[in-house]
Scaffold this motif. Structure first.
Motif, PDB file in Angstrom:
ATOM      1  N   ASP A 130       0.822  -1.212   0.000  1.00 41.64           N
ATOM      2  CA  ASP A 130       0.000   0.000   0.000  1.00 41.64           C
ATOM      3  C   ASP A 130       0.856   1.263   0.000  1.00 41.64           C
ATOM      4  N   GLU A 131       2.072   1.154   0.510  1.00 38.16           N
ATOM      5  CA  GLU A 131       2.924   2.333   0.663  1.00 38.16           C
ATOM      6  C   GLU A 131       4.161   2.337  -0.227  1.00 38.16           C
ATOM      7  N   HIS A 132       4.651   1.142  -0.589  1.00 37.57           N
ATOM      8  CA  HIS A 132       5.911   1.051  -1.328  1.00 37.57           C
ATOM      9  C   HIS A 132       5.773   0.081  -2.503  1.00 37.57           C
ATOM     10  N   VAL A 133       6.435   0.415  -3.614  1.00 36.28           N
ATOM     11  CA  VAL A 133       6.332  -0.409  -4.814  1.00 36.28           C
ATOM     12  C   VAL A 133       7.606  -1.189  -5.114  1.00 36.28           C
ATOM     13  N   ALA A 134       8.689  -0.899  -4.409  1.00 36.96           N
ATOM     14  CA  ALA A 134       9.946  -1.595  -4.660  1.00 36.96           C
ATOM     15  C   ALA A 134      10.851  -1.456  -3.448  1.00 36.96           C
ATOM     16  N   TRP A 135      11.874  -2.301  -3.412  1.00 41.38           N
ATOM     17  CA  TRP A 135      12.897  -2.199  -2.377  1.00 41.38           C
ATOM     18  C   TRP A 135      14.228  -2.613  -2.980  1.00 41.38           C
ATOM     19  N   ILE A 136      15.299  -2.185  -2.333  1.00 39.47           N
ATOM     20  CA  ILE A 136      16.638  -2.480  -2.827  1.00 39.47           C
ATOM     21  C   ILE A 136      17.607  -2.500  -1.652  1.00 39.47           C
ATOM     22  N   TRP A 137      18.622  -3.376  -1.751  1.00 37.25           N
ATOM     23  CA  TRP A 137      19.777  -3.292  -0.858  1.00 37.25           C
ATOM     24  C   TRP A 137      20.764  -2.414  -1.612  1.00 37.25           C
ATOM     25  N   ALA A 138      20.821  -1.143  -1.277  1.00 30.71           N
ATOM     26  CA  ALA A 138      21.617  -0.169  -2.024  1.00 30.71           C
ATOM     27  C   ALA A 138      23.038  -0.057  -1.476  1.00 30.71           C
ATOM     28  N   ARG A 139      23.977   0.024  -2.374  1.00 25.11           N
ATOM     29  CA  ARG A 139      25.367   0.302  -2.032  1.00 25.11           C
ATOM     30  C   ARG A 139      25.569   1.816  -2.068  1.00 25.11           C
ATOM     31  N   GLU A 140      26.567   2.274  -1.376  1.00 25.20           N
ATOM     32  CA  GLU A 140      26.807   3.714  -1.294  1.00 25.20           C
ATOM     33  C   GLU A 140      26.947   4.346  -2.677  1.00 25.20           C
ATOM     34  N   GLY A 141      27.601   3.667  -3.611  1.00 28.99           N
ATOM     35  CA  GLY A 141      27.803   4.206  -4.949  1.00 28.99           C
ATOM     36  C   GLY A 141      26.531   4.332  -5.771  1.00 28.99           C
ATOM     37  N   GLN A 142      25.450   3.716  -5.346  1.00 26.76           N
ATOM     38  CA  GLN A 142      24.186   3.779  -6.079  1.00 26.76           C
ATOM     39  C   GLN A 142      23.310   4.960  -5.659  1.00 26.76           C
ATOM     40  N   ILE A 143      23.601   5.547  -4.529  1.00 29.73           N
ATOM     41  CA  ILE A 143      22.687   6.521  -3.921  1.00 29.73           C
ATOM     42  C   ILE A 143      22.405   7.710  -4.830  1.00 29.73           C
ATOM     43  N   ASP A 144      23.426   8.221  -5.520  1.00 32.76           N
ATOM     44  CA  ASP A 144      23.219   9.400  -6.368  1.00 32.76           C
ATOM     45  C   ASP A 144      22.275   9.131  -7.529  1.00 32.76           C
ATOM     46  N   SER A 145      22.131   7.870  -7.943  1.00 32.07           N
ATOM     47  CA  SER A 145      21.265   7.557  -9.082  1.00 32.07           C
ATOM     48  C   SER A 145      19.809   7.310  -8.664  1.00 32.07           C
ATOM     49  N   LEU A 146      19.541   7.287  -7.362  1.00 33.18           N
ATOM     50  CA  LEU A 146      18.181   7.032  -6.885  1.00 33.18           C
ATOM     51  C   LEU A 146      17.454   8.342  -6.588  1.00 33.18           C
ATOM     52  N   SER A 147      16.195   8.399  -6.949  1.00 38.10           N
ATOM     53  CA  SER A 147      15.383   9.589  -6.705  1.00 38.10           C
ATOM     54  C   SER A 147      14.988   9.643  -5.228  1.00 38.10           C
ATOM     55  N   MET A 148      15.454  10.687  -4.541  1.00 44.09           N
ATOM     56  CA  MET A 148      15.078  10.902  -3.140  1.00 44.09           C
ATOM     57  C   MET A 148      15.245  12.376  -2.821  1.00 44.09           C
ATOM     58  N   THR A 149      14.628  12.800  -1.742  1.00 44.17           N
ATOM     59  CA  THR A 149      14.764  14.197  -1.346  1.00 44.17           C
ATOM     60  C   THR A 149      16.203  14.466  -0.913  1.00 44.17           C
ATOM     61  N   LYS A 150      16.581  15.716  -0.980  1.00 41.29           N
ATOM     62  CA  LYS A 150      17.927  16.114  -0.540  1.00 41.29           C
ATOM     63  C   LYS A 150      18.139  15.729   0.923  1.00 41.29           C
ATOM     64  N   GLU A 151      17.117  15.935   1.740  1.00 42.81           N
ATOM     65  CA  GLU A 151      17.210  15.622   3.172  1.00 42.81           C
ATOM     66  C   GLU A 151      17.407  14.120   3.399  1.00 42.81           C
ATOM     67  N   MET A 152      16.655  13.295   2.653  1.00 38.40           N
ATOM     68  CA  MET A 152      16.799  11.845   2.801  1.00 38.40           C
ATOM     69  C   MET A 152      18.163  11.393   2.287  1.00 38.40           C
ATOM     70  N   ARG A 153      18.630  11.993   1.220  1.00 38.56           N
ATOM     71  CA  ARG A 153      19.953  11.638   0.697  1.00 38.56           C
ATOM     72  C   ARG A 153      21.020  11.890   1.767  1.00 38.56           C
ATOM     73  N   ASN A 154      20.900  13.001   2.486  1.00 42.05           N
ATOM     74  CA  ASN A 154      21.846  13.295   3.577  1.00 42.05           C
ATOM     75  C   ASN A 154      21.769  12.237   4.671  1.00 42.05           C
ATOM     76  N   VAL A 155      20.558  11.822   5.030  1.00 45.20           N
ATOM     77  CA  VAL A 155      20.380  10.798   6.058  1.00 45.20           C
ATOM     78  C   VAL A 155      21.025   9.484   5.598  1.00 45.20           C
ATOM     79  N   VAL A 156      20.786   9.108   4.351  1.00 43.57           N
ATOM     80  CA  VAL A 156      21.343   7.864   3.810  1.00 43.57           C
ATOM     81  C   VAL A 156      22.872   7.936   3.783  1.00 43.57           C
TER      82      VAL A 156
END
Length: 166
Positions: A130-156
């Motif tokens: 109901d809330e999420h359509v996908a999930w991933i085990w993301a590596r640090e090098g992948q973070i810039d290619s994922l769509s997220m808010t600037k604030e969430m990117r900082n948290v990650v």
């Protein structure tokens, strides 16, 4: 290697607070940084992609988390509940705190406390459809290619810094 829990970390004191003890002028939210297999040496972080129908941050990647609710006895209980609801994972231990994030919504100020947690090994990730359509085990090098808010990117990014220092 699983990190040894720090005896003290940012916002640890909030874990034992009840929702009624939190500043009522803010909407309190929690986030949980979960590393695959509780491994901090070669970390990959669980991220969820919000559903397109979500009013806020549609299609954005984020940590598992959600609102602290009046039904939660403590902030720690809110983290455990939200992780279970959103991923089917069971929180075993709180091992650190990472920088919180704040944002304004249409109706109020939101403040998100973020914790690094370990989960029960072997549980399958099953996002709440109901809330999420996908999930991933993301590596640090992948973070810039994922769509997220600037604030969430900082948290990650701070979660990966935590893993590197553990």
């Amino acid at each position: 290697m699983v990190a040894n829990p720090s005896p003290d970390f940012p916002y640890k004191g909030h874990l034992n607070l009840s929702p009624q003890e939190l500043d009522p002028t803010k909407r309190w939210v929690i986030g949980a940084a979960i590393f695959q297999n509780n491994n901090l040496e070669n970390p990959s972080l669980l991220l969820l992609k919000r559903a397109p129908h979500e009013e806020s941050f549609a299609n954005a990647w984020e940590l598992p988390g959600g609102h602290v609710e009046p039904i939660d006895e403590t902030v720690a209980d809110a983290v455990k509940r939200e992780v279970r609801e959103e991923t089917s994972q069971v929180v075993v231990e709180f091992i650190g705190g990472i920088e919180p994030m704040a944002w304004e919504s249409k109706s109020q100020s939101n403040f998100q406390l973020n914790y690094v947690v370990t989960v029960r090994p072997g549980d399958e990730v099953k996002p709440n459809a109901d809330e999420h359509v996908a999930w991933i085990w993301a590596r640090e090098g992948q973070i810039d290619s994922l769509s997220m808010t600037k604030e969430m990117r900082n948290v990650v990014q701070n979660a990966f810094k935590f893993a590197a220092q553990a």
